[in-house]
Design an enzyme around this catalytic site. Structure first.
Site, mmCIF file in Angstrom:
data_model
loop_
_atom_site.group_PDB
_atom_site.id
_atom_site.type_symbol
_atom_site.label_atom_id
_atom_site.label_comp_id
_atom_site.label_asym_id
_atom_site.label_seq_id
_atom_site.Cartn_x
_atom_site.Cartn_y
_atom_site.Cartn_z
ATOM 1 C CG ASP A 170 24.503 51.777 71.693
ATOM 2 O OD1 ASP A 170 23.659 50.863 71.622
ATOM 3 O OD2 ASP A 170 24.197 52.981 71.772
ATOM 4 C CE1 TYR A 171 28.841 49.216 64.057
ATOM 5 C CE2 TYR A 171 30.087 48.688 66.036
ATOM 6 C CZ TYR A 171 30.038 49.166 64.732
ATOM 7 O OH TYR A 171 31.185 49.610 64.132
ATOM 8 C CD GLU A 172 21.160 51.968 69.389
ATOM 9 O OE1 GLU A 172 20.198 52.490 68.806
ATOM 10 O OE2 GLU A 172 21.526 52.299 70.543
ATOM 11 C CG ASN A 173 20.593 50.723 62.656
ATOM 12 O OD1 ASN A 173 19.390 50.664 62.444
ATOM 13 N ND2 ASN A 173 21.152 51.712 63.350
ATOM 14 C CD1 TRP B 163 18.737 56.566 65.602
ATOM 15 C CD2 TRP B 163 18.674 54.344 65.800
ATOM 16 N NE1 TRP B 163 17.704 56.113 64.813
ATOM 17 C CE2 TRP B 163 17.648 54.738 64.917
ATOM 18 C CE3 TRP B 163 18.834 52.976 66.073
ATOM 19 C CZ2 TRP B 163 16.779 53.842 64.312
ATOM 20 C CZ3 TRP B 163 17.969 52.079 65.467
ATOM 21 C CH2 TRP B 163 16.957 52.504 64.607
#
Length: 258
Positions: free
Chosen positions: A119-122, A78
């Site tokens: 875990d790319y979140e954007n 994040w």
């Protein structure tokens, strides 16, 4: 068992985390980021930003002590604490892939890693290269959540055969009842392979909390789902409760296999 570790700035170590010998236990070092310390993107060159107590020597030591332990590096997360990592469409996807493969191979060698978690979140509103670029590197696990599920569905559709587990962040749904958890799990089981989908828990965080989580696991089993693992975020916060959820999750999984 999936345990994120090292993401929050806490000087966390592997040793205190309880590990049952009958469990495949994965530590997920959090995070390796395609950015320099100022947050500037580096065109696929990943650097480690997890706690500096998680050294290469400590990875070797915990794997020597517990032969059922594996270590992964999670990509992006994040934030770095200063900036928010985002997926961006590289101008030259092939160069990004080359840089990513090279830098991640160096991390794998240095830290004795067994795989990569995504875990790319954007994401940009119009993303066109995430699945293509990420699919070109070796993936072990992915960690979507409710607002990022679309690019991960595309990634899984094209590369699901090389993805071992889906560490869906169910706690981001902010579901606090066992029935709500079951319904959320059922939806994601339709979008990903139900046997690779893992339930997840955030220590002192969002979503279902306390022993209601284990009631939800039993409800999943009662409704025909195999609980093939548990993902916990994260070891950084678990010392405050003597790793209660790690202990009880492993006991649940061992009991399920007997």
């Amino acid at each position: 068992m999936m345990e994120y570790i090292g993401a929050t700035g806490v000087q966390v170590k592997f040793d205190p985390v309880p590990i049952e010998e009958g469990i495949d236990f994965h530590f997920i070092l959090s995070f390796a980021i395609d950015a320099d310390p100022s947050g500037k993107a580096q065109n696929g060159t990943f650097s480690p930003y997890w706690a500096d107590t998680l050294t290469p020597a400590s990875v070797v030591a915990i794997k020597a002590r517990h032969h059922n332990v594996k270590a992964l590096a999670s990509l992006s997360g994040w934030s770095t604490g200063k900036t928010v990592p985002r997926w961006y469409d590289p101008l030259d996807p092939q160069l990004w892939i080359f840089n990513a493969f090279s830098s991640l191979q160096s991390l794998v060698t240095k830290y004795h890693l067994d795989g990569i978690d995504i875990d790319y979140e954007n994401f940009p509103k119009r993303n066109s290269t995430f699945a293509y670029c990420i699919g070109a590197i070796s993936i072990a696990t992915i960690a979507p959540f409710y607002t990022t599920v679309t690019p991960y569905i595309e990634l899984y559709k094209n590369y699901g055969s090389v993805i071992d587990y889906v560490n869906h962040q169910f706690y981001t749904n902010k579901v606090r009842t066992t029935i709500g958890y079951l319904e959320a799990f059922r939806l994601r089981a339709e979008q990903f392979d139900r046997d690779k989908l893992l339930p997840s828990y955030e220590i002192d965080g969002r979503g279902i909390q306390g022993d209601a989580f284990f009631e939800a696991l039993n409800l999943l089993k009662e409704n025909g789902f195999e609980v093939n693992g548990v993902m916990i975020f994260s070891a950084d916060a678990s010392s405050s409760n003597n790793y209660y959820y790690e202990r009880k999750s492993q006991a649940f999984l061992l009991n399920s296999t007997n």
